[in-house]
Motif scaffolding. Structure first.
Motif, PDB file in Angstrom:
ATOM      1  N   LYS A   1      58.073 112.805 154.771  1.00  0.00           N
ATOM      2  CA  LYS A   1      56.690 113.105 155.152  1.00  0.00           C
ATOM      3  C   LYS A   1      55.646 112.484 154.218  1.00  0.00           C
ATOM      4  CE  LYS A   1      57.855 117.501 157.414  1.00  0.00           C
ATOM      5  NZ  LYS A   1      58.130 116.846 158.694  1.00  0.00           N
ATOM      6  N   ASP A   2      56.072 111.662 153.275  1.00  0.00           N
ATOM      7  CA  ASP A   2      55.136 110.999 152.366  1.00  0.00           C
ATOM      8  C   ASP A   2      55.098 109.515 152.678  1.00  0.00           C
ATOM      9  OD1 ASP A   2      56.291 113.082 149.686  1.00  0.00           O
ATOM     10  OD2 ASP A   2      54.448 113.271 150.868  1.00  0.00           O
ATOM     11  N   THR A   3      53.952 109.072 153.227  1.00  0.00           N
ATOM     12  CA  THR A   3      53.831 107.670 153.581  1.00  0.00           C
ATOM     13  C   THR A   3      52.486 107.133 153.119  1.00  0.00           C
ATOM     14  OG1 THR A   3      52.878 108.106 155.767  1.00  0.00           O
ATOM     15  CG2 THR A   3      55.287 108.014 155.623  1.00  0.00           C
ATOM     16  N   ASP A   4      52.387 105.817 153.058  1.00  0.00           N
ATOM     17  CA  ASP A   4      51.135 105.198 152.651  1.00  0.00           C
ATOM     18  C   ASP A   4      51.002 103.857 153.358  1.00  0.00           C
ATOM     19  OD1 ASP A   4      49.470 104.935 149.390  1.00  0.00           O
ATOM     20  OD2 ASP A   4      48.715 104.883 151.449  1.00  0.00           O
ATOM     21  N   LYS A   5      49.756 103.383 153.430  1.00  0.00           N
ATOM     22  CA  LYS A   5      49.486 102.151 154.146  1.00  0.00           C
ATOM     23  C   LYS A   5      49.738 100.935 153.278  1.00  0.00           C
ATOM     24  CE  LYS A   5      45.896 104.195 157.061  1.00  0.00           C
ATOM     25  NZ  LYS A   5      44.466 104.131 157.444  1.00  0.00           N
TER      26      LYS A   5
END
Lengths: 114, 114
Positions: free
Chosen positions: B53-57
């Motif tokens: 659940k931890d994402t980044d662009k």
């Protein structure tokens, strides 16, 4: 912004010729450096990597690379190329320990003539 | 081999349709990445994940979304595919720990948007 430059976009060599592919990066701090190879139709495979220590790094298939901190460079070399080295080569940089982002160069296509 | 699979391996779709690409890893690595590869651009980071659940662009995230509900799966969704999203998509994992993280790549997915 950090960037990686591979100045040679296309290189054509005859078998047994020596190879040097340039890679320069823009980042003033600690870097981790990588070279990947991509054979036609395949995914990227790790050739070699540098984290610290001896700036001359040896990888698979007879490749080596030298980290020159003062020049922000990590050039890939091979003394004698083979037809099977025909591929695309990518340099990549991970800037320091505070990030998990890797920045890739645009690649160098190497064609080795038999 | 870092135990990475991608599905589908090839897909043809029409403009405006949603598309989901799946990356699956078998070795419990924390970091996962989606790149696209286009001629002359090398690999460009779309999104990455540093945990469930931890994402980044990344640098080319517009038009893409990701989800990671389990450690082993990282999904890339094109909500409404466009022809500019025709590309080869690579998933990667990064081994973590010890300051010597290295990326390894999956086999790629060729996407054609008509």
């Amino acid at each position: 912004a950090q960037s990686v430059s591979q100045h040679n976009h296309h290189v054509i060599l005859s078998e047994a010729a020596s190879l040097e592919l340039g890679c320069n990066y823009s980042y003033g701090g600690t870097v981790n450096l990588f070279w990947y190879v991509q054979y036609p139709g395949q995914h990227l495979q790790l050739l070699l990597k540098y984290f610290s220590g001896d700036p001359l790094v040896k990888g698979i298939k007879g490749f080596e690379a030298e980290f020159i901190k003062s020049k922000f460079s990590f050039n890939l070399r091979k003394p004698s190329v083979q037809w099977s080295d025909t591929a695309e080569y990518f340099c990549a940089v991970k800037a320091g320990s505070g990030t998990y982002k890797y920045i890739f160069g645009t690649g160098t296509r190497l064609k080795v003539l038999a | 081999d870092a135990g990475i699979t991608q599905s589908p391996r090839h897909k043809v779709t029409e403009t405006g349709t949603p598309v989901t690409l799946r990356c699956h890893q078998t070795e419990n690595h924390r970091y996962m990445y989606w790149y696209r590869q286009d001629p002359g651009h090398g690999l460009r980071l779309i999104h990455y994940s540093y945990g469930v659940k931890d994402t980044d662009k990344g640098e080319v995230s517009d038009g893409y979304s990701v989800s990671r509900s389990k450690t082993e799966d990282f999904l890339l969704t094109l909500e409404s595919a466009t022809s500019s999203q025709t590309s080869v998509y690579f998933c990667a994992i990064s081994e973590s720990g010890g300051g010597q993280e290295t990326q390894y790549f999956g086999p790629g997915t060729r996407l054609l948007v008509l």
